[in-house]
Design a protein around this motif. Structure first.
Motif, short mmCIF file in Angstrom:
data_model
loop_
_atom_site.label_atom_id
_atom_site.label_comp_id
_atom_site.label_asym_id
_atom_site.label_seq_id
_atom_site.Cartn_x
_atom_site.Cartn_y
_atom_site.Cartn_z
N THR A 133 -23.92 16.83 -41.65
CA THR A 133 -22.60 17.46 -41.62
C THR A 133 -21.47 16.43 -41.62
O THR A 133 -20.30 16.80 -41.69
CB THR A 133 -22.43 18.32 -40.35
OG1 THR A 133 -22.42 17.45 -39.21
CG2 THR A 133 -23.54 19.32 -40.21
N HIS A 137 -16.89 17.58 -47.14
CA HIS A 137 -16.24 16.70 -48.10
C HIS A 137 -17.19 16.18 -49.16
O HIS A 137 -16.77 15.80 -50.24
CB HIS A 137 -15.57 15.54 -47.36
CG HIS A 137 -14.49 15.98 -46.42
ND1 HIS A 137 -14.75 16.33 -45.12
CD2 HIS A 137 -13.16 16.15 -46.61
CE1 HIS A 137 -13.62 16.71 -44.53
NE2 HIS A 137 -12.64 16.61 -45.41
N GLY A 145 -14.29 3.98 -43.77
CA GLY A 145 -14.57 5.41 -43.93
C GLY A 145 -15.27 6.04 -42.75
O GLY A 145 -15.16 7.24 -42.53
N VAL A 146 -16.03 5.24 -42.00
CA VAL A 146 -16.71 5.76 -40.83
C VAL A 146 -16.41 4.84 -39.66
O VAL A 146 -16.56 3.62 -39.79
CB VAL A 146 -18.25 5.82 -41.03
CG1 VAL A 146 -18.92 6.40 -39.80
CG2 VAL A 146 -18.59 6.64 -42.26
N THR A 179 -14.19 9.32 -40.98
CA THR A 179 -15.01 10.07 -40.04
C THR A 179 -15.19 9.24 -38.77
O THR A 179 -15.54 8.07 -38.84
CB THR A 179 -16.37 10.41 -40.66
OG1 THR A 179 -16.14 11.20 -41.83
CG2 THR A 179 -17.25 11.17 -39.69
N ASN A 221 -17.60 14.55 -33.56
CA ASN A 221 -17.48 13.94 -34.89
C ASN A 221 -16.42 14.69 -35.67
O ASN A 221 -16.48 15.92 -35.80
CB ASN A 221 -18.84 14.03 -35.59
CG ASN A 221 -18.82 13.53 -37.01
OD1 ASN A 221 -18.10 14.05 -37.86
ND2 ASN A 221 -19.62 12.53 -37.30
N PHE A 222 -15.44 13.95 -36.15
CA PHE A 222 -14.40 14.62 -36.94
C PHE A 222 -13.98 13.75 -38.12
O PHE A 222 -14.10 12.53 -38.09
CB PHE A 222 -13.19 14.96 -36.06
CG PHE A 222 -12.54 13.76 -35.41
CD1 PHE A 222 -13.04 13.25 -34.23
CD2 PHE A 222 -11.43 13.14 -35.99
CE1 PHE A 222 -12.45 12.15 -33.62
CE2 PHE A 222 -10.83 12.04 -35.38
CZ PHE A 222 -11.36 11.55 -34.19
N SER A 223 -13.51 14.42 -39.16
CA SER A 223 -13.06 13.73 -40.35
C SER A 223 -11.61 14.08 -40.61
O SER A 223 -11.25 15.26 -40.59
CB SER A 223 -13.89 14.16 -41.56
OG SER A 223 -15.24 13.81 -41.37
N ASN A 243 -17.10 18.11 -37.44
CA ASN A 243 -18.43 18.24 -38.01
C ASN A 243 -19.47 18.42 -36.91
O ASN A 243 -19.60 17.57 -36.03
CB ASN A 243 -18.74 17.00 -38.85
CG ASN A 243 -17.59 16.67 -39.80
OD1 ASN A 243 -17.13 17.52 -40.55
ND2 ASN A 243 -17.09 15.44 -39.74
N LEU A 295 -7.32 19.78 -44.69
CA LEU A 295 -8.35 18.94 -45.30
C LEU A 295 -9.30 18.29 -44.29
O LEU A 295 -10.30 17.71 -44.67
CB LEU A 295 -7.69 17.84 -46.14
CG LEU A 295 -6.83 18.32 -47.31
CD1 LEU A 295 -6.11 17.15 -47.97
CD2 LEU A 295 -7.66 19.07 -48.34
N SER A 296 -8.97 18.35 -43.02
CA SER A 296 -9.81 17.71 -42.01
C SER A 296 -10.92 18.65 -41.55
O SER A 296 -10.88 19.85 -41.82
CB SER A 296 -8.98 17.32 -40.79
OG SER A 296 -8.05 16.34 -41.14
N SER A 297 -11.88 18.09 -40.86
CA SER A 297 -12.94 18.94 -40.33
C SER A 297 -13.50 18.35 -39.05
O SER A 297 -13.44 17.15 -38.83
CB SER A 297 -14.07 19.08 -41.37
OG SER A 297 -14.65 17.83 -41.63
#
Lengths: 302, 485, 293
Positions: free
Chosen positions: B458, B476, B445-446, C278, C139-141, C131, C127-129
């Protein structure tokens, strides 16, 4: 065995600047108190290369500085002398006469300091002049223009040539990191200087900003560490320019201790190139002794 | 005086953070419906300082009846006040809590270090600021939810039951409470039994903030208290951070009910070093990955993979770096590694260290002196580790690193993904295209590229596979506390 | 003399092949008038296992395919279904729908596939961001598919439930093992033929017919299935499956929508089957060129 040349020195590792900043921040959170602080501050004094590198320097100014170098604050007994005085080649003889056989070393900048824009013969002559006049240590500058244009061989060979010209004098190689732009370059220049024969590597001339930031010093200390781990040979380090407070100086010592170890925590292996640091350290020492905050009016400014 | 030319050692004198400014009660009751309530059982348990095994305070042990009171209070507050409040007003309460926390940041940091054994440097510079910032971040979302979920009607869930672990006590409370409040839910939160104190201090701040009674309730206790929250029929949402084993028990307990859940569970995250990495920063990343917070980190980079051609160098540098880590009193500003959170956890870690030795892995521990009292474990690495070793598969939750080597990109991707967990991963290389190859293929996930163990309000955090589901943090993170129509 | 009609053999769909169930068993669902519909494979636990293996094998290349290409393939499914609408209408009528309702269901199914085809290369943008973290990091998701999704089709429809639950899964790059409606299985098998002729790689979708209560627990407990979606199951089966899904912490969703309604589609069905990943990376020189290093 192949002779050492730029072509067969190890590849310098890449440097991530953000990671370096984080690491340096950790050194800065070290809290130096009480006895550690007293000991550290005295160590700082003993590591200072008291410096005057002005076009307007005169024998009189150099003489006064040489006296100060040996008498930092006579009101407080038990203080060390500084490590060295650092002057232009033309002032070496003056300093030698003044210091005689005192333990304070004489360092001289050379190789057409600070820009270094001259032919090699001139630089060698400059160096030999200083050594002949009594310099114990030579602070040379590298050819940054050549470095930035990728002529690493040239830089390497030039350092090797100056090292030869130094004879018994110890060679400090100034990278002038403020002109090298990136930490990757700082690392590469450090490796070139070390492998070409530097006894010390030094950050800056003091004429260019930024000078001895902790990030730069950290990067250079890591080069020294790696060289030691590879060869078992110790190299000295001299951050110069921009270190004017006791706190910053102590953080530098923390860095040296944690990267290189206690063996480097003396003025044979570590120096500060600074002109105004000494008085700040003296004020701090008096503060720790007396508990009273000090004024610069009570500390001489030779 | 002769110049100093001899080598002497220079040690850092102790530099202890003061404790005189903090206020701890001898005994803490439950915070229910805006009041401090004695537990119906009359039972209290001890919260001790793991650094010296001294008693810090007595803390109430909530049972089912207490949890029921808390849920009722939360339901009442939800129905009567919180769900009806204008979103901006909700935001302002959360902002106020954030500010009050900031004002008492140092007190929180000291108590966190006393109660959890973590170093004052980390609680002061990481835990507490991040906790405050989490409240600040989510406060601003309260009146902007329609932008987070375009084209949907957003509703709160109701009463959220939240159970948090002992590794980041205040920070986890913030991760749970802030988004729940911002989205309009009310909360019953249970801190871990070894680390209740900062959550109780937070309750004091919540009381001080004037937040309507019952919106946040803090019930302290053990696993039975947590079970009472999970099984309470009037709880709409369970948010849990902790072990995968307990996460599964919770998920089974709520199967077939309408309760929503998010679980943030264990990990065995891979930290991968390629030969072109910025090597000294990578070594820092390894240290930060496994020794941060004594290794009590669910996303700890506990499986190190080093490309074979630089393995010797990396391990040599890592050992050097480890020797400059100070292990000891968490309140000393120079301490890098504090106390293990509890006696039980120290026993678990030591059990795994023994397993590692039995499995034939080669151990290296730093030569630091450990304090005589309290629970401590020196930084530990194992080399000569195989993927099939237990120490390379199971979460140890301590300062213990396993090191494996790899040869090709494909090999390391497969090995990194070869785990039931999928919380986090680290990649160290100078080559951008390789970073994106790995960050895409690692099932976690990270992913930290050329860094490790970074957190931000954030930034969404949470795992794949058995590391749990749902995200906390960022846009999210709102998802966990809303119903979308 | 009247011509003898050729009856269709309904087989299952695994890894792009149409085998019979390995068990050799079959069952015969009946229409409302009690007339047998066809002999349908009564798939076994081993068929479920084989289907999961096929889905796992297909996952890597399906999830890494470009989103645009997935959109093309989904649109191709719609085209193929349109071309065979008469057959689906017939089967739906056979299974008890009026002609009007049968036509409506096929039309809606085609439209729904087109709807999800369009999302393939768009949902991740929505749906992505990025951050805005406080430190010197980018930083991105983004979304990533969960993996193998087990789908227990809604029981009361033959086509639209299956389409509505399957499309968001494969749109997002997941692969799927689908248990068809036990009583209304005809369209599921015919739909597999549509998939097979639509450039959908083998194994991306696997469709099994048979007893839901027999197969579903195997699918729900399978350790290599990442998510389980159900729709309108009875409570006790739903609970059993939820418990079984816990062992590898499957993401488990019950979709309660009435799939016959045009609005029963949306981004949320895609996002429920996506993980958020992320990524962090340092940014050199944040703070501008003037900052000292």
């Amino acid at each position: 065995m192949e002779p050492i040349s730029f072509l067969n020195i190890p590849t310098s590792p890449s440097i991530d600047k953000v990671g370096v900043e984080e690491r340096v921040a950790r050194f800065q959170t070290r809290s130096i108190k009480n006895e550690s602080k007293r000991q550290g501050l005295k160590m700082v004094l003993s590591m200072i290369d008291l410096t005057t590198l002005e076009g307007k320097d005169t024998p009189g100014k150099v003489k006064q500085m040489c006296y100060k170098a040996q008498h930092l604050h006579d009101l407080h007994p038990g203080l060390p002398t500084v490590a060295a005085v650092c002057v232009y080649p033309s002032m070496v003889a003056v300093a030698r006469k003044e210091l005689k056989n005192a333990s304070v070393k004489i360092a001289s900048v050379s190789t057409v300091f600070p820009a270094g824009q001259a032919p090699l013969e001139v630089k060698i002559t400059d160096t030999k002049f200083a050594v002949d006049a009594g310099a114990d240590e030579i602070d040379m500058v590298i050819s940054r223009g050549k470095f930035l244009s990728g002529e690493y061989n040239f830089v390497f060979d030039e350092i090797a040539a100056i090292k030869e010209a130094c004879g018994k004098a110890r060679l400090k190689v100034i990278l002038e990191t403020g002109e090298l732009a990136t930490l990757d370059n700082v690392r590469k220049a450090s490796d070139i200087a070390i492998y070409a024969g530097a006894d010390f590597i030094k950050t800056s001339t003091g004429k260019i900003q930024p000078a001895a930031t902790m990030q730069v010093t950290y990067t250079m200390l890591m080069a020294i560490r790696d060289y030691f781990d590879e060869t078992g040979i110790m190299i000295g380090m001299k951050p110069a320019g921009g270190i004017s407070t006791s706190k910053l100086a102590l953080h530098n010592l923390v860095m040296v201790k944690e990267i290189l170890g206690d063996a480097w925590l003396n003025n044979h292996w570590f120096r500060f190139g600074a002109s105004s640091l000494a008085n700040d350290v003296l004020m701090q020492i008096m503060k720790t002794e007396t508990g009273v905050y000090q004024s610069s009016d009570y500390f001489t400014i030779d | 005086m002769a110049k100093q030319n001899k080598t002497e050692s220079w040690e850092y004198a102790p530099s202890l953070e003061g404790t005189s400014h903090i206020q701890l009660k001898k005994k803490y009751d439950l915070f229910i419906d805006g009041k401090w309530v004695k537990p119906t059982s009359g039972k209290y348990f001890s919260s001790i300082n793991p650094a010296n095994e001294e008693l810090l305070a007595e803390v109430a042990h909530a049972n089912e009846a207490d949890v029921d009171l808390a849920v009722k209070a939360a339901r009442k507050a939800y129905n009567n006040v919180w769900s009806k409040m204008a979103p901006l007003e909700r935001a302002k309460y959360i902002y106020r809590i954030a500010r009050l926390m900031q004002e008492r940041a140092r007190e929180f940091a000291v108590i966190e270090s006393l109660d959890a054994g973590k170093t004052i440097r980390e609680s002061r510079d990481i835990d507490v600021p991040l906790a405050c910032n989490h409240f600040f971040y989510y406060a601003g979302w309260a009146d902007k939810l329609e932008y987070a979920f375009p084209n949907r009607k957003v509703e709160s869930l109701g009463v959220a039951g939240q159970i948090i672990p002992w590794n980041f006590p205040l920070l986890m409370a913030a991760w749970k409470i802030a988004p729940a409040l911002a989205t309009g839910n009310t909360v019953v939160l249970k801190p871990a039994e070894t680390t209740s104190l900062t959550a109780l201090k937070l309750a004091e701040i919540i009381e001080e903030s004037g937040l309507p009674a019952g919106v946040v309730n803090i019930v302290t206790g053990y696993g039975d208290t947590g079970a009472a929250i999970v099984n309470h029929p009037d709880v709409n949402k369970i948010a849990f951070t902790g072990s995968t084993a307990v996460g599964k028990i919770i998920q089974k307990a709520i199967a077939g009910t309408t309760k929503k859940s998010t679980l943030e569970l264990g990990g065995k995250s891979a930290n991968i070093i390629f030969d072109d990495a910025p090597i000294d920063q990578a070594v820092e990343g390894i240290v930060n990955g496994i020794f941060f917070n004594q290794g009590h980190v669910c996303c700890a980079g506990s499986r190190l993979f080093v490309q074979e051609n630089i393995a010797d160098k990396v391990i040599r540098k890592l050992k050097q770096r480890m020797e400059s880590l100070y292990v000891g009193n968490p309140l000393d500003k120079n301490t890098d590694i504090g106390a293990i959170n509890s006696k039980e956890q120290l026993e678990t870690i030591n059990k795994y260290i023994q397993i590692g030795k039995n499995e034939g892995a080669e151990i290296y521990q730093t030569k630091c002196d450990l304090p005589k009292k309290g629970y401590y474990c020196p930084p530990t690495i194992f080399t000569n580790v195989a993927q099939s070793n237990i120490i390379a598969q199971e979460e140890i939750f301590g300062p213990v690193l396993t090191i494996q080597t790899f040869r090709t990109v494909d090999e390391v991707i497969q090995k990194a993904n070869n785990s039931p967990y999928g919380l986090a991963a680290g990649v160290w290389t100078d080559k951008g295209s390789r970073i994106f190859n790995l960050t895409t293929k690692l099932r976690a996930g990270v992913v930290w590229a050329n860094t490790y163990n970074k957190f931000d309000p954030t930034s969404p955090f949470g795992g794949y596979k058995e590391s749990g589901f749902g995200r906390e943090g960022g846009l999210h993170g709102l998802n966990a506390y809303v119903k979308l129509n | 003399m009247s011509r003898l009609e050729i009856l269709k053999t309904y087989k299952i769909y695994i890894g792009g092949q149409f085998p019979r169930t390995e068990s050799g068993r079959y069952y015969t669902p009946f229409d409302k008038k009690g007339k047998p519909l066809a002999n349908i494979c009564l798939s076994s636990r081993k068929d479920v296992r084989n289907a999961v293996v096929a889905a796992r094998k297909a996952f890597g290349s399906w999830s890494e395919r470009s989103a645009f290409n997935r959109g093309q393939i989904l649109y191709r499914i719609a085209e193929m279904l349109e071309g065979r609408r008469a057959q689906f209408i017939d089967e739906l009528i056979q299974q008890g729908l009026t002609k009007a309702n049968a036509e409506k269901e096929v039309n809606l199914s085609i439209d729904r596939i087109v709807y999800y085809a369009g999302w393939c290369d768009k949902f991740n943008q929505v749906l992505s961001s990025v951050n805005p973290v406080s430190s010197a990091h980018f930083n991105f998701s983004t979304c990533e598919p969960m993996g193998v999704v087990g789908i227990i089709s809604e029981q009361t429809s033959s086509l639209i439930g299956l389409v509505s639950m399957l499309m968001p899964a494969i749109c997002g790059g997941n692969t799927a093992v689908v248990l068809a409606s036990e009583k209304l299985p005809l369209c599921a098998v015919t739909f597999a033929e549509v998939l097979n002729s639509s450039d959908v790689p083998g194994g991306v979708v696997n469709i099994l017919t048979g007893s839901t209560s027999e197969m579903a627990p195997t699918l729900a407990s399978h350790m290599d299935v990442n998510a389980l979606i159900t729709s309108q199951l009875d409570d006790s089966l739903k609970k059993n499956l939820s418990v079984a899904a816990v062992d590898n912490l499957k993401r488990n969703y019950e979709f309660t929508a009435d799939w016959s309604k045009p609005e029963s589609q949306g981004l949320n069905y895609i996002s429920d089957l996506q993980e958020i990943k992320t990524t962090w990376h340092p940014i050199e020189n944040i703070g501008g060129a003037t900052s000292s290093y």
